[in-house]
Design a protein around this motif. Structure first.
Motif, PDB file in Angstrom:
ATOM      1  N   GLY A  97       0.786  -1.226   0.000  1.00  0.00           N
ATOM      2  CA  GLY A  97       0.000   0.000   0.000  1.00  0.00           C
ATOM      3  C   GLY A  97       0.817   1.274   0.000  1.00  0.00           C
ATOM      4  N   LYS A  98       2.134   1.158   0.017  1.00  0.00           N
ATOM      5  CA  LYS A  98       2.997   2.341  -0.034  1.00  0.00           C
ATOM      6  C   LYS A  98       3.506   2.509  -1.456  1.00  0.00           C
ATOM      7  CE  LYS A  98       2.686   2.620   4.376  1.00  0.00           C
ATOM      8  NZ  LYS A  98       1.755   3.587   4.901  1.00  0.00           N
ATOM      9  N   GLN A  99       3.779   3.744  -1.815  1.00  0.00           N
ATOM     10  CA  GLN A  99       4.409   3.990  -3.111  1.00  0.00           C
ATOM     11  C   GLN A  99       5.913   4.052  -2.870  1.00  0.00           C
ATOM     12  OE1 GLN A  99       3.273   7.639  -5.082  1.00  0.00           O
ATOM     13  NE2 GLN A  99       4.682   7.292  -6.766  1.00  0.00           N
ATOM     14  N   TYR A 100       6.658   3.190  -3.559  1.00  0.00           N
ATOM     15  CA  TYR A 100       8.110   3.169  -3.424  1.00  0.00           C
ATOM     16  C   TYR A 100       8.751   3.699  -4.697  1.00  0.00           C
ATOM     17  CZ  TYR A 100       7.643   0.420   0.790  1.00  0.00           C
ATOM     18  OH  TYR A 100       7.321   0.018   2.056  1.00  0.00           O
ATOM     19  N   LEU A 101       9.687   4.608  -4.541  1.00  0.00           N
ATOM     20  CA  LEU A 101      10.456   5.119  -5.663  1.00  0.00           C
ATOM     21  C   LEU A 101      11.923   4.915  -5.322  1.00  0.00           C
ATOM     22  CD1 LEU A 101       8.601   8.541  -6.103  1.00  0.00           C
ATOM     23  CD2 LEU A 101       8.265   6.466  -7.453  1.00  0.00           C
ATOM     24  N   ASP A 102      12.702   4.404  -6.262  1.00  0.00           N
ATOM     25  CA  ASP A 102      14.133   4.241  -6.027  1.00  0.00           C
ATOM     26  C   ASP A 102      14.863   5.209  -6.944  1.00  0.00           C
ATOM     27  OD1 ASP A 102      16.463   3.113  -4.870  1.00  0.00           O
ATOM     28  OD2 ASP A 102      16.724   1.875  -6.653  1.00  0.00           O
ATOM     29  N   TRP A 103      15.471   6.222  -6.347  1.00  0.00           N
ATOM     30  CA  TRP A 103      16.206   7.221  -7.117  1.00  0.00           C
ATOM     31  C   TRP A 103      17.660   6.790  -7.187  1.00  0.00           C
ATOM     32  CZ3 TRP A 103      14.166  12.547  -4.935  1.00  0.00           C
ATOM     33  CH2 TRP A 103      12.807  12.697  -5.275  1.00  0.00           C
ATOM     34  N   GLN A 104      18.140   6.509  -8.385  1.00  0.00           N
ATOM     35  CA  GLN A 104      19.523   6.095  -8.600  1.00  0.00           C
ATOM     36  C   GLN A 104      20.398   7.334  -8.662  1.00  0.00           C
ATOM     37  OE1 GLN A 104      20.504   2.817  -8.801  1.00  0.00           O
ATOM     38  NE2 GLN A 104      18.388   2.278  -8.342  1.00  0.00           N
ATOM     39  N   LEU A 105      21.140   7.564  -7.591  1.00  0.00           N
ATOM     40  CA  LEU A 105      21.993   8.748  -7.501  1.00  0.00           C
ATOM     41  C   LEU A 105      23.339   8.349  -6.937  1.00  0.00           C
ATOM     42  CD1 LEU A 105      19.236  10.828  -5.764  1.00  0.00           C
ATOM     43  CD2 LEU A 105      20.174  11.427  -7.997  1.00  0.00           C
ATOM     44  N   ASP A 106      24.388   9.041  -7.363  1.00  0.00           N
ATOM     45  CA  ASP A 106      25.708   8.779  -6.806  1.00  0.00           C
ATOM     46  C   ASP A 106      25.709   9.116  -5.322  1.00  0.00           C
ATOM     47  OD1 ASP A 106      26.729   7.998  -9.251  1.00  0.00           O
ATOM     48  OD2 ASP A 106      27.410  10.016  -9.768  1.00  0.00           O
ATOM     49  N   ASP A 107      26.513   8.402  -4.560  1.00  0.00           N
ATOM     50  CA  ASP A 107      26.638   8.634  -3.128  1.00  0.00           C
ATOM     51  C   ASP A 107      27.653   9.759  -2.902  1.00  0.00           C
ATOM     52  OD1 ASP A 107      26.949   8.572  -0.382  1.00  0.00           O
ATOM     53  OD2 ASP A 107      27.180   6.399  -0.272  1.00  0.00           O
ATOM     54  N   PRO A 108      27.250  10.839  -2.221  1.00  0.00           N
ATOM     55  CA  PRO A 108      28.195  11.935  -1.994  1.00  0.00           C
ATOM     56  C   PRO A 108      29.229  11.651  -0.892  1.00  0.00           C
ATOM     57  CG  PRO A 108      26.073  12.467  -1.031  1.00  0.00           C
ATOM     58  CD  PRO A 108      25.916  11.154  -1.749  1.00  0.00           C
ATOM     59  N   ALA A 109      29.136  10.513  -0.217  1.00  0.00           N
ATOM     60  CA  ALA A 109      30.066  10.197   0.869  1.00  0.00           C
ATOM     61  C   ALA A 109      31.505  10.253   0.368  1.00  0.00           C
ATOM     62  CB  ALA A 109      29.765   8.822   1.456  1.00  0.00           C
ATOM     63  N   GLY A 110      32.341  10.978   1.088  1.00  0.00           N
ATOM     64  CA  GLY A 110      33.747  11.071   0.747  1.00  0.00           C
ATOM     65  C   GLY A 110      34.045  11.966  -0.446  1.00  0.00           C
ATOM     66  N   GLN A 111      33.026  12.618  -0.985  1.00  0.00           N
ATOM     67  CA  GLN A 111      33.196  13.490  -2.156  1.00  0.00           C
ATOM     68  C   GLN A 111      33.315  14.948  -1.709  1.00  0.00           C
ATOM     69  OE1 GLN A 111      33.117  12.219  -5.378  1.00  0.00           O
ATOM     70  NE2 GLN A 111      32.777  10.173  -4.599  1.00  0.00           N
ATOM     71  N   GLY A 112      33.989  15.733  -2.528  1.00  0.00           N
ATOM     72  CA  GLY A 112      34.065  17.175  -2.286  1.00  0.00           C
ATOM     73  C   GLY A 112      32.817  17.854  -2.819  1.00  0.00           C
ATOM     74  N   VAL A 113      32.703  19.152  -2.530  1.00  0.00           N
ATOM     75  CA  VAL A 113      31.499  19.889  -2.925  1.00  0.00           C
ATOM     76  C   VAL A 113      31.309  19.919  -4.437  1.00  0.00           C
ATOM     77  CG1 VAL A 113      32.527  22.217  -2.939  1.00  0.00           C
ATOM     78  CG2 VAL A 113      30.103  21.928  -2.356  1.00  0.00           C
ATOM     79  N   ASP A 114      32.402  19.896  -5.202  1.00  0.00           N
ATOM     80  CA  ASP A 114      32.276  19.894  -6.671  1.00  0.00           C
ATOM     81  C   ASP A 114      31.545  18.653  -7.162  1.00  0.00           C
ATOM     82  OD1 ASP A 114      33.560  22.311  -6.886  1.00  0.00           O
ATOM     83  OD2 ASP A 114      35.524  21.451  -7.333  1.00  0.00           O
TER      84      ASP A 114
END
Length: 140
Positions: A97-114
């Motif tokens: 009964g829930k709507q699930y969306l999976d957004w494929q995005l890079d993980d920002p962990a360990g990344q700089g602001v750029d």
């Protein structure tokens, strides 16, 4: 007199609740205003929000420096209408009964602001698309 429709509740989930889910929640809060209930959580929350994510969001005028990663609970999922996962894999509980969306995005962990900026911009666009799907006009 008709009663207003209940506000949809959206839960953003990623592993550490320190990057993508925090950005998603912040954009939805900014753009959806009081028309939507917003939560975020992580299956294995970090100690703090990623500083590069805080900086990238500050560049677009959203301060998330006071946010803290929260642990994902079954109750949070059960009380949400839409659950948006961002790379948490099988750690996210699934309820009918829930709507699930999976957004494929890079993980920002360990990344700089750029490296975080394009992730931030992609999340903002997906949040705007979600608001349109929910029939909510973005505030900005």
């Amino acid at each position: 007199m008709s009663t207003p429709a209940p506000r949809p509740s959206v839960l953003f989930v990623c592993v550490h609740n320190a990057g993508r889910s925090q950005m998603g929640a912040a954009f939805l809060t900014r753009l959806g205003g009081d028309q939507v209930e917003v939560r975020s959580a992580g299956s294995a929350p970090a100690d703090a929000v990623n500083p590069a994510v805080v900086q990238a969001m500050a560049e677009v005028g959203i301060d998330i420096s006071a946010e803290t990663p929260k642990v994902l609970t079954t109750e949070a999922v059960q009380s949400s209408d839409v659950v948006i996962t961002m790379g948490c894999g099988d750690a996210c509980p699934v309820f009918p009964g829930k709507q699930y969306l999976d957004w494929q995005l890079d993980d920002p962990a360990g990344q700089g602001v750029d490296a975080v900026r394009p992730i931030r911009d992609a999340i903002e666009q997906q949040v705007r698309d979600l608001l349109a799907e929910l029939g909510i006009t973005a505030a900005v």
